[in-house]
Design a protein around this motif. Structure first.
Motif, PDB file in Angstrom:
ATOM      1  N   LEU A 162       0.862  -1.178   0.000  1.00 22.68           N
ATOM      2  CA  LEU A 162       0.000   0.000   0.000  1.00 22.68           C
ATOM      3  C   LEU A 162       0.900   1.229   0.000  1.00 22.68           C
ATOM      4  O   LEU A 162       1.595   1.497   0.980  1.00 22.68           O
ATOM      5  CB  LEU A 162      -0.913  -0.012   1.228  1.00 22.68           C
ATOM      6  N   ASP A 163       0.883   1.960  -1.095  1.00 27.84           N
ATOM      7  CA  ASP A 163       1.801   3.092  -1.232  1.00 27.84           C
ATOM      8  C   ASP A 163       1.568   4.163  -0.177  1.00 27.84           C
ATOM      9  O   ASP A 163       2.487   4.886   0.201  1.00 27.84           O
ATOM     10  CB  ASP A 163       1.652   3.702  -2.630  1.00 27.84           C
ATOM     11  N   GLY A 164       0.326   4.267   0.301  1.00 23.06           N
ATOM     12  CA  GLY A 164       0.024   5.307   1.272  1.00 23.06           C
ATOM     13  C   GLY A 164       0.471   4.993   2.684  1.00 23.06           C
ATOM     14  O   GLY A 164       0.557   5.898   3.524  1.00 23.06           O
ATOM     15  N   ILE A 165       0.747   3.719   2.983  1.00 24.68           N
ATOM     16  CA  ILE A 165       1.207   3.309   4.317  1.00 24.68           C
ATOM     17  C   ILE A 165       2.381   2.366   4.110  1.00 24.68           C
ATOM     18  O   ILE A 165       2.213   1.170   3.869  1.00 24.68           O
ATOM     19  CB  ILE A 165       0.091   2.617   5.121  1.00 24.68           C
ATOM     20  N   ARG A 166       3.594   2.894   4.204  1.00 28.25           N
ATOM     21  CA  ARG A 166       4.791   2.109   3.874  1.00 28.25           C
ATOM     22  C   ARG A 166       5.731   2.013   5.069  1.00 28.25           C
ATOM     23  O   ARG A 166       5.932   2.989   5.807  1.00 28.25           O
ATOM     24  CB  ARG A 166       5.540   2.735   2.694  1.00 28.25           C
ATOM     25  N   VAL A 167       6.292   0.826   5.246  1.00 27.94           N
ATOM     26  CA  VAL A 167       7.328   0.594   6.248  1.00 27.94           C
ATOM     27  C   VAL A 167       8.659   0.641   5.527  1.00 27.94           C
ATOM     28  O   VAL A 167       9.004  -0.279   4.770  1.00 27.94           O
ATOM     29  CB  VAL A 167       7.123  -0.764   6.949  1.00 27.94           C
ATOM     30  N   LEU A 168       9.407   1.726   5.728  1.00 24.40           N
ATOM     31  CA  LEU A 168      10.672   1.891   5.004  1.00 24.40           C
ATOM     32  C   LEU A 168      11.778   1.043   5.604  1.00 24.40           C
ATOM     33  O   LEU A 168      12.655   0.544   4.888  1.00 24.40           O
ATOM     34  CB  LEU A 168      11.082   3.362   4.988  1.00 24.40           C
ATOM     35  N   ASP A 169      11.756   0.896   6.924  1.00 21.66           N
ATOM     36  CA  ASP A 169      12.653  -0.033   7.618  1.00 21.66           C
ATOM     37  C   ASP A 169      12.036  -0.321   8.975  1.00 21.66           C
ATOM     38  O   ASP A 169      10.908   0.112   9.245  1.00 21.66           O
ATOM     39  CB  ASP A 169      14.085   0.526   7.730  1.00 21.66           C
TER      40      ASP A 169
END
Length: 590
Positions: A162-169
């Motif tokens: 989901l592009d609107g809720i992203r876990v980058l790390d």
């Protein structure tokens, strides 16, 4: 207080072991209506949120002392980086924060990560959960609508990208909004957006309301629904030390004197009783069975010396002041109103005769008289959907109709509500006219009912009362089964959007309790979401208020003055306009 004169911070020292709260310190408080559960994605009532606020951790929170209310980091190392277009919010979590121990973790310490917040926010989008807070996130995140649509009536696919809720790390969360919104951050400070652990939710899928596990200062120890709730200090809660520099406010100085340098929380156990009747609640406080209490309506004249020329100017009665009882007061950032079910065949709809019926009832209810008689003058009339103290309020707007029963009766005559041989009015088509008002069962509810009975008698309209407990009526309301009911709505976050959305058509059946649907109102509301707080947005709010006044889905009520009492041994108390409780900041010195 000059807000620039106060600097209040909470220093989180995550590398040091937490100092256990004193389990011999027991704070006793009460709720005046039953809770509904403790799953932050499933409850929206004040009473449940009072508890979840102390169990779960949102990303950001509010400075305890700063006024006006000021957002500060909670589980993040700093307030988020926000893109220039107001669409991208990037949060960096503090390492070393852990959930309370739970069998779902299989004996291992479970660290809080960015993925937990991503999961927790997505739960409000899940059609299978029916979150009462979904209106705050529906359509807000890039790709969110598509993910919800793919779920249909089933469960959300939490593992789908989901592009609107992203876990980058592990510790970085990025939220990308579909529209510019510089006012989104306060939403994430609400208890509803505290982090839950996915494995705990899945292990207790059948009853998530009864099994709250968070990273906050307290955990649920005991729960007897509608009767008793016990919280105990979370032994794994991170090291949090109170550190503040007070201004000239004597309450601030007392708080700092009591708490400076102490590890939070100090109180080891909180015992919460549900006491719906006002007299038993008041006696429990006087008998020291409660440490903190509001002042029930029945006790206002006994507890306070009220200036007859200015009812909001009060002092504590001498008999209580001598005992060292503390009094704190605050005009609440809230509104109270009675709504009509706008889909009801008798009181709903936008035809001229239905609007006339609603308007006549609003014109015949004596708001000022009720404030004097029931509130004992401890409230002010409501005239605008956004209350004072919240961004977007217009103090010059006068939305409540003038109290004029004679004109109200003339209005009903004009639109065909004729008085029959039995002395009561009929509908314009000649069918009997009868209205049912939902209400509680307390002694104060009965006082309100007397005013409503007088109102309807004046109009020659039959009135019936549907009595029930708050949680029962709330359920019926969400099912569209109530014709009229009274509600209060407090500021979950200090922005006018939080109040103007109460009549937004897409929120019908949820926060829009009146089920009001008006295309012009919706268009204006959607336009207001794209604007920061300021004159341009305020102009739209005025236009929306005019529509609400013209259509009369609500009868404007009042805005209450909150009076809170605490016994001498309670230290660190300061009322906050947005935090539901101050329990984590209190100390007891008996």
């Amino acid at each position: 207080m000059n807000p620039h004169a106060l600097l209040a911070t909470l220093a989180a020292l995550a590398l040091l072991p937490a100092q256990a709260a004193d389990m011999n310190k027991v704070l006793r408080v009460a709720l005046n209506a039953p809770e509904t559960g403790f799953d932050p994605a499933k409850v929206s009532d004040l009473y449940s949120s009072t508890v979840t606020e102390n169990i779960f951790d949102p990303l950001v929170t509010y400075d305890y002392l700063a006024r006006p209310a000021k957002l500060i980091p909670n589980t993040v190392s700093a307030l988020p980086a926000i893109s220039a277009d107001g669409k991208v919010y990037t949060f960096r979590l503090k390492p070393g924060i852990y959930f309370a121990a739970d069998p779902a973790f299989k004996g291992k310490k479970r660290e809080l990560t960015a993925a937990d917040y991503a999961y927790s926010i997505k739960r409000h989008l899940d059609p299978a959960i029916h979150s009462p807070w979904s209106f705050l996130v529906d359509g807000r995140f890039v790709g969110g609508n598509e993910l919800v649509k793919a779920a249909g009536k089933g469960a959300l696919n939490y593992d789908a990208p989901l592009d609107g809720i992203r876990v980058l790390d592990k510790y970085t969360l990025q939220l990308t909004l579909t529209e510019t919104n510089f006012n989104f951050l306060p939403i994430l400070a609400m208890p509803a957006f505290g982090a839950v652990a996915r494995e705990v939710i899945e292990a207790n899928r059948d009853n998530t309301n009864a099994h709250p596990v968070g990273t906050g200062p307290y955990l649920l120890k005991e729960w007897k629904p509608g009767s008793r709730i016990v919280l105990e200090a979370n032994p794994g809660f991170r090291k949090l030390v109170f550190n503040a520099t007070p201004g000239n406010d004597p309450v601030d100085k007392a708080v700092v004197q009591a708490l400076q340098g102490k590890t939070l929380p100090q109180v080891g156990r909180i015992e919460i009783s549900v006491i719906e009747e006002e007299q038993p609640l008041w006696l429990s406080f006087l008998n020291r069975q409660l440490d903190i209490s509001g002042i029930p309506q029945v006790a206002l004249q006994n507890a306070l010396v009220i200036d007859p020329k200015n009812p909001l100017k009060v002092r504590l009665a001498e008999q209580y002041a001598r005992q060292g009882i503390q009094l704190q007061r605050q005009l609440l950032p809230e509104i109270t109103f009675h709504f009509f079910n706008m889909q009801d065949p008798v009181v709903g709809g936008d035809s001229k005769d239905r609007i006339a019926l609603r308007r006549a009832i609003a014109m015949s209810f004596p708001v000022s008289e009720a404030i004097a008689g029931i509130r004992r003058g401890q409230a002010v009339p409501m005239n605008y959907i956004v209350p004072a103290g919240v961004a977007g309020h217009n103090p010059a707007f006068r939305g409540a109709p003038k109290y004029d029963p004679a004109a109200a009766n003339a209005l009903l005559d004009r639109f065909g509500y004729r008085i029959g041989s039995d002395g009561y009015r009929t509908r314009p088509d000649g069918k009997p006219l009868s209205i049912e008002l939902a209400c509680g069962t307390s002694s104060t509810d009965k006082q309100w009912n007397e005013y409503w009975q007088k109102t309807f008698d004046t109009l020659k309209i039959r009135l019936g009362f549907r009595q029930g407990k708050w949680n029962e009526l709330s359920k019926a309301n969400h099912q569209g089964k109530l014709q009229m009911w009274g509600m209060a709505w407090g500021a979950d976050y200090p922005d006018g959007e939080n109040f103007m959305q109460l009549l937004y058509g897409k929120n019908a059946g949820d926060s829009n309790a009146a089920d009001f649907k008006n295309a012009d109102y919706d268009r204006l509301f959607e336009a207001s979401l794209k604007l920061p707080h300021g004159p341009a947005r305020n102009k739209l709010y005025d236009a929306m208020n005019k529509i609400a006044v013209a259509q009369q889905p609500w009868i404007f009520g009042d805005i209450r003055m909150r009076s809170t009492l605490a016994h001498r041994h309670v230290k660190g108390l300061k009322l906050h306009p947005l935090l539901g409780t101050s329990w984590r900041y209190l100390d007891l010195q008996k």
